[in-house]
Structures are given as structure tokens and as C-alpha cells.
Design a protein around this motif. Structure first.
Motif, short mmCIF file in Angstrom:
data_model
loop_
_atom_site.label_atom_id
_atom_site.label_comp_id
_atom_site.label_asym_id
_atom_site.label_seq_id
_atom_site.Cartn_x
_atom_site.Cartn_y
_atom_site.Cartn_z
N THR A 213 1.09 -1.14 -0.37
CA THR A 213 0.00 -0.38 -0.42
C THR A 213 0.89 1.61 -0.25
O THR A 213 2.10 1.42 1.37
CB THR A 213 -1.04 0.32 1.23
OG1 THR A 213 -0.01 0.10 2.72
CG2 THR A 213 -1.77 -1.29 1.72
N PRO A 214 0.02 2.80 -0.70
CA PRO A 214 0.76 3.77 -0.57
C PRO A 214 1.54 3.88 0.85
O PRO A 214 3.01 4.38 1.05
CB PRO A 214 0.16 4.75 -0.39
CG PRO A 214 -1.13 4.01 -1.26
CD PRO A 214 -0.62 2.78 -1.14
N ALA A 215 1.24 3.66 2.13
CA ALA A 215 1.48 3.49 3.54
C ALA A 215 2.41 2.86 3.52
O ALA A 215 3.74 3.59 3.98
CB ALA A 215 0.51 3.10 4.59
N LYS A 218 5.85 4.38 2.11
CA LYS A 218 6.57 5.22 2.39
C LYS A 218 7.24 4.44 3.93
O LYS A 218 8.29 5.72 4.48
CB LYS A 218 5.29 5.80 3.13
CG LYS A 218 4.85 7.31 2.48
CD LYS A 218 5.77 8.23 1.33
CE LYS A 218 6.25 8.95 3.24
NZ LYS A 218 7.16 9.75 2.03
N LYS A 279 -6.39 12.54 -2.98
CA LYS A 279 -6.20 13.06 -1.73
C LYS A 279 -6.47 13.58 -0.88
O LYS A 279 -7.53 14.10 -1.57
CB LYS A 279 -4.61 12.48 -1.53
CG LYS A 279 -3.24 11.22 -2.23
CD LYS A 279 -3.65 10.78 -1.99
CE LYS A 279 -3.31 9.75 -2.92
NZ LYS A 279 -3.40 7.60 -3.38
N ASP A 595 -6.48 8.30 1.59
CA ASP A 595 -7.24 8.33 0.02
C ASP A 595 -8.35 7.87 0.46
O ASP A 595 -8.74 7.33 -0.36
CB ASP A 595 -6.38 7.09 -0.51
CG ASP A 595 -6.33 5.76 0.34
OD1 ASP A 595 -7.38 5.09 1.55
OD2 ASP A 595 -6.11 4.25 0.70
N HIS A 604 -6.83 4.06 3.83
CA HIS A 604 -5.09 3.83 4.14
C HIS A 604 -4.36 5.90 4.49
O HIS A 604 -5.43 6.36 3.97
CB HIS A 604 -3.95 3.30 3.26
CG HIS A 604 -4.36 2.18 3.19
ND1 HIS A 604 -5.22 1.28 2.04
CD2 HIS A 604 -4.46 0.56 3.54
CE1 HIS A 604 -4.96 0.43 2.07
NE2 HIS A 604 -4.79 -0.36 2.64
N GLU A 606 -2.14 7.44 4.80
CA GLU A 606 -0.62 7.00 3.65
C GLU A 606 0.76 8.20 4.52
O GLU A 606 1.34 8.14 4.43
CB GLU A 606 -1.03 8.12 2.69
CG GLU A 606 -2.15 7.31 1.73
CD GLU A 606 -2.56 6.73 -0.04
OE1 GLU A 606 -1.05 8.24 -0.47
OE2 GLU A 606 -2.42 6.82 -0.54
#
Length: 639
Positions: A213-215, A218, A279, A595, A604, A606
Motif C-alpha cells: 500500500t502507499p503507506a 512510505k 488524496k 486515500d 489508508h 498515507e
């Protein structure tokens, strides 16, 4: 001999592996490990043996054996070919299993269809009854649930539950039909069930590779600590006013310098730019009643600093019991919580709660307001000790007498039992410490959070407040507050609600009563906020704070009031709304990029800023996820 099926209670990876080795040695089959919170550590061995896993979605931290439980456990088990189902373990969670199957999608990216199976056919297979139940097929039992929306929309609710073709639960008639006998519908033929399948190892296919996931992506990025940051392109939700499409937020020296639409905000040339196109930006979430930082592992006494001797401890401050390196803090932070009121956990007068930011390496550096509110566990009247077993035998009269003395002391400071005496010839320093601490509260300069649940207890509290009219009261819990909503509104008493993820404890009330509480109170004009404090699992549940509000939205609360109860209203109740709770110029830059709506489980978080500093979203859980998600396949990245 294979005549008795084996389901094995388990938690840790070493005990799971031990029993697999014994089963292999003596030639018997384990159908499923239950709870299995460290199954992710030995998933390959479970698959090879043919054992399934019946696990919790995200429980952890409530005792030593589950200190390494992670919400990614179901996804890792599924990904490694283990037939996985979700269980509740205890009755209070059964009402919320619809939420539980959304969490493997959020944590680990399990496809929705596969997550749905974890609550239906997979469980039936583990119990060897999939020829009878678990899917909608001709010849199987007529066990059906009717929802009012997408099962992966957190606002969806159960409208009807049908078992063997009989409606056992109907949301619209449940209250009126309470106690009626349920009988089989006459004249409906009963189909013969399909034949049972032969026993054998239960496995699934290795076919899924979870996306990051984007999180999660990161987690490996360095955190930029620029003093000036600008976030552009997102839909900004200030909470204090309408959302701003294509919004811009300028952060400078820890505070919000400007908020507006693109083109309205002048961006300094030295600003670090964060493109958040597509976002959403929200204020950081606030839990206004918890013991986060005071409790590391709930069942281990030496890992708790929320417990004190004595019934009356107004002089205590939660702040200096804070462990800023508790694993619970980054886990809470990872789902959007940036601020809490942390409180002591015992006594009638528990002490002063402290508003703290979830960053900092010492309590002083975390403090926003060190004595934000006095916290009182309001005693039940005599004859109702069952409601608060820890306060059995603690008469309400003692609390009234104490507040009378504290009020007299605040008006004319003396620690003698007779406040009319002019001189203190025999000073009791313990009394002085106690009454000095209570004086701001009885004068109305400091709010008092009264924890009370039943209708009778709340009505007793209202009578108590009549005796002490200067008190600035906040009601926490308030499970049956819907019976006295008009009186609460008339007195302008805010309510901190913790009933969103708990069932009704009162057998004569509607099942949906606790979930409609927020809507009932808000319709009367009562200011509300949400807390996880009343969850049976305590601080380990704090990351589920937004879903407390989501349940209330499912049962009538507006989405805007849900978000406000997680942010600005909580800050207003705690007296810190001049600094927290909304995205307004001059306030602290405590905010999250998501998101979607934070109240949706599949959303999520992020990125996050606290006090203008971007925070890592890594936690004990994400580190274990990255370590074990590809165990036995490729080397996992070192975190």
C-alpha cells in the motif's frame, strides 16, 4: 485414529510449531489452530501440515502471548496457502464481524472475495460442515444475511439475519418483537443436505502476492524535516468549514500558516512541496479518554502505570506515567490518531488526564495540556454495585462529602474538617494536597469527566451536579444516555461516547440502542466525541477509533458529525480547540493524508504530520509484516 478432529488453541509461533511436530510424529491431523496470532511466523509449516487458521483480525497487546500479534496476520497466512477464517472469541465482537473481514483487505491487500470467504465458507471447511453451510447453494441450509449496502462499506449494517429460512433478526421489528418465540415456517420443505466430504488436510492455493500500500511504501522513505512545507492538490477537510477541493495547506514552524484553494495561497520559494493530488487531508484524530502510554501489555501488572492505591487521587497527573516509547503509540498513530487524553485507570477520583501529542521522547515534550481534566469514576448508587464491581461498597455519599469539603476549601482554604475554623493549628498536609488539586475543578475552571453508564447512574450524576452547580461536567460512557438526552442537552453536558464497538449490556433496551446513541444526542444538540476507552481490549484497540464513529454513522449520525466527533468536538471538550481539532490558520499542524474517509476501514492513512513534523508510519506491526510477508520466498527488507 482420525475419529476426533483437532482444533488447537494457540498464540505464539513456537507453540504452534511444537504441536505440529507432535502431530507429525504421532500421525494425527490438526484441522485448525485458533487465535493463532503468530501464525504468520510459521505459515509455511502450517500449510505443509494441512492445518487451517481461525484468527482474530487485529487483536494484540492485551497479554504477553499476543505482544507480537499483527493485523497483517490473516493476509500473510492466506498468502502462504493456509486456509484462513476469522473468529470473534467472545460474544461482544460477534455483532461486528462485518467489520472484521474488512481488515485483511486493509492490512495486507487480501482480495475482497477472499476476505468474505474468511467469514463464510472457510470457517465451514475448518469445521467440516461446508456441505451444509458457508455458501449460497441449492441443498444447503437457508442461512442468509441481508445488508443495506456493500459489505466492505463500513457504514453498511445488518437488516435481517435468516437461519434455516427463519428470520431471527429484523432491525426494523427487533425491539417490538423482543421475546417472541421463533418457529419453523409451516409448509416449507426441508432440503436434504449434500453429503459430507471425506476428511483430509485442508489447504488453499498459493496464488496471491499482496501489493504494497502507499503507506507501506512510505516506510522506507526518509522523513524530510523542512520547517516550511506545502501540501497541494488534495481535498482539504478543515472540519470547521466545508471541504476545499484542490486545496493548499502551508505549514511553517509547526503551525498552519495558510489554508485555501490553489491560487489563493502564496507559496514560499523555500517550501518543501508535497503533491497530494487525488488524496484527502484531515485533522489528526483525537481520542479524549484512554490510558495510552500508561499501559504497554494489559494483563502484565509490571507493564502498567495506570493503577494507583487509594480511591481519591485528584493530585495525580497521568502525564508523568507516560512511556513515550510504548509500542502502542506508533500503532495508534499509523491509523490517524495524533493526540489523546491519557488518564489514570483506578480509583473513584482517578486523577488529572493529560492531553499529549503522539510524538516526543519525554512526557514534557509530548505535553499539550498536563492537567486538562479531572476524571471521576462515578460510583453507582447502593444496590447497583454489579455495574461497577471495582467500586462495590463505595458509597456515593463519600464522594458528595468530599466535594463539599473541596468546595469549602476552594472558597476559604483550610484543611481542617471544620472549614469555619479561622486558624490551621493542626494542618493535615495530605488533605491540603488533595484539596489544592480539586479546587480548579470545583470552581469550574477545569472540566470533570464523569464516567457513568446506566440510566440510574446518569440520573444520580445529574442530581450530584445540582448540588455542585459550578462544576463543568463531561459525561463519558453514557451507555443509556438516550433515556435522559433532553436533560443532558438542557444542561449543555458534552458526552464522550464509547458504545460504537460494544453490544448492548441492558437486556430490555433495543439491540441497536448503543449504536444510535450518538445520533440521538446530536439531534438534541449535545456535543459528542468518540473514544475506544470502553472497548474490552483497551489501549491496544485505539487504532480502531474512527470505526467507533462509523458505527454511529451507520445508525443515523451524519458523516460530518462523525468526523467532527473524532477531531474538533473532542478538542473543544478537552479545552484545546484553540490549538487542535481543525485545519485553521494558527493551529498546530496536526494532520493526515488519506486515500479516503478515515471512518471507512479500507481507507489508508498515507502520511502524517504532528506539530508540523512529518511522522513515520512504521510500527512494530509493519516491521514484522515486512519481515515475514515473503518468508521462505525472497529475503525481506531490513527495517
Amino acid at each position: 485414529e482420525g475419529r476426533i478432529r483437532v482444533h488447537a488453541h494457540s498464540y505464539r509461533g513456537d507453540e504452534i510449531l511444537m504441536l505440529i511436530r507432535i502431530a507429525d510424529r504421532f500421525g494425527f491431523q490438526i484441522d485448525a489452530f485458533t487465535h493463532v496470532l503468530e501464525g504468520y511466523r510459521v505459515a509455511d509449516e502450517m500449510r505443509e501440515h494441512g492445518a487451517g487458521a481461525s484468527t482474530f483480525s487485529d487483536w494484540w497487546g492485551y497479554k504477553l502471548e499476543v505482544a507480537n500479534g499483527i493485523p497483517y496476520n490473516p493476509a500473510i497466512l492466506y498468502n502462504h496457502g493456509v486456509l484462513t477464517s476469522l473468529n470473534s472469541d467472545i460474544p461482544w465482537l460477534q455483532s461486528f464481524m462485518l467489520y472484521e473481514m474488512q481488515k485483511p483487505v486493509k492490512y495486507g491487500g487480501v482480495p475482497k472475495e477472499e476476505a468474505l470467504k474468511m467469514l463464510t465458507i472457510n470457517a465451514a471447511k475448518q469445521l467440516r460442515i461446508d456441505h451444509l453451510v458457508g455458501s449460497l447453494e441449492i441443498g444447503k441450509a437457508g442461512d442468509i444475511v441481508l445488508l443495506n449496502g456493500d459489505p466492505f462499506n463500513t457504514y453498511s449494517r445488518v437488516e435481517k439475519t435468516i437461519i434455516d429460512g427463519i428470520v431471527y433478526y429484523d432491525r426494523t421489528t427487533e425491539e417490538a418483537s423482543r421475546g417472541e418465540t421463533v418457529r419453523r415456517i409451516p409448509g416449507v420443505p426441508v432440503a436434504e443436505p449434500a453429503a459430507a466430504q471425506p476428511h483430509g488436510p485442508i489447504t488453499t492455493n498459493l496464488a496471491f502476492e499482496p501489493p504494497a500500500t502507499p503507506a507501506e511504501q512510505k516506510l522506507t522513505d526518509p522523513i524530510d524535516t523542512s520547517p516550511v512545507t506545502v501540501i497541494t492538490g488534495a481535498t482539504v477537510h478543515p472540519v470547521s468549514r466545508d471541504a476545499i477541493e484542490n486545496g493548499v495547506i502551508l505549514i511553517e514552524n509547526g503551525n498552519i500558516k495558510a489554508v485555501g484553494r490553489a491560487g489563493e495561497v502564496q507559496i514560499p520559494s523555500n517550501a518543501r512541496r508535497v503533491d497530494a493530488t487525488g488524496k484527502h487531508v484531515y485533522p489528526g484524530l483525537i481520542d479524549p479518554l484512554t490510558s495510552l502510554g500508561l499501559v504497554d501489555i494489559e494483563s502484565v501488572p509490571s507493564a502498567r502505570d495506570d493503577r494507583e492505591i487509594g480511591a481519591y487521587n485528584p493530585h495525580l497527573r497521568a502525564l508523568f506515567g507516560m512511556n513515550m516509547f510504548s509500542d502502542n503509540i506508533p500503532v495508534a498513530r499509523a491509523n490517524g490518531v495524533t493526540t489523546v487524553l491519557t488518564i489514570p485507570g483506578t480509583g473513584t477520583i482517578r486523577g488529572a488526564g493529560s492531553v499529549v501529542q503522539l510524538k516526543g521522547d519525554t512526557p514534557e515534550r509530548a505535553a499539550i495540556s498536563d492537567r486538562a481534566a479531572l476524571v471521576v469514576q462515578f460510583p453507582s448508587p447502593k444496590g447497583e454495585a454489579w455495574e461497577s464491581p471495582s467500586l462495590a461498597g463505595e458509597p456515593l455519599e463519600n464522594l458528595v462529602a468530599l466535594f463539599r469539603r473541596a468546595t469549602s476549601y476552594a472558597q476559604n482554604p483550610t484543611s481542617l474538617h471544620d472549614p469555619t475554623q479561622r486558624f490551621e493549628v493542626n494542618v493535615d498536609p495530605n488533605d491540603r494536597v488533595l484539596f489544592d488539586a480539586m479546587s480548579p475543578a470545583v470552581r469550574g475552571d477545569q472540566p470533570i469527566i464523569f464516567i457513568a453508564t446506566s440510566e440510574r447512574n446518569i440520573k444520580s450524576l445529574l442530581m450530584f451536579l445540582d448540588t455542585f452547580p459550578k462544576i463543568k461536567a463531561v459525561l463519558a460512557g453514557g451507555n443509556q444516555a438516550y433515556f435522559v438526552a433532553d436533560e443532558i442537552a438542557k444542561r449543555n453536558i458534552p458526552v464522550i461516547i464509547g458504545t460504537g464497538l460494544t453490544p448492548n449490556d441492558y437486556r430490555d433496551d433495543p439491540v441497536t440502542g448503543p449504536w444510535r446513541l450518538a445520533s440521538v444526542l446530536r439531534d438534541k444538540g449535545v456535543k459528542i466525541a468518540f473514544t475506544t476507552s470502553f472497548s474490552p481490549e483497551g489501549v491496544s484497540e485505539i487504532r480502531n477509533l474512527p470505526y467507533e464513529a462509523a458505527r454511529s454513522v451507520s445508525f443515523g449520525l451524519s458523516e460530518a458529525d462523525g468526523i467532527r466527533g473524532l477531531t474538533l468536538s473532542a478538542a473543544e471538550i478537552l479545552g484545546v480547540s484553540d490549538r487542535l481539532g481543525s485545519l485553521d490558520v494558527g493551529k498546530r499542524a496536526d494532520l493526515i493524508i488519506t486515500d479516503g474517509n478515515p471512518m471507512q476501514i479500507l481507507t489508508h492513512v498515507e502520511r502524517m504530520w504532528i506539530g508540523g513534523e512529518e511522522m513515520s508510519l512504521a510500527s512494530h506491526h509493519t516491521q514484522l509484516y515486512w519481515q515475514f510477508k515473503n518468508r521462505g520466498r525472497v529475503a525481506a527488507p531490513i527495517q
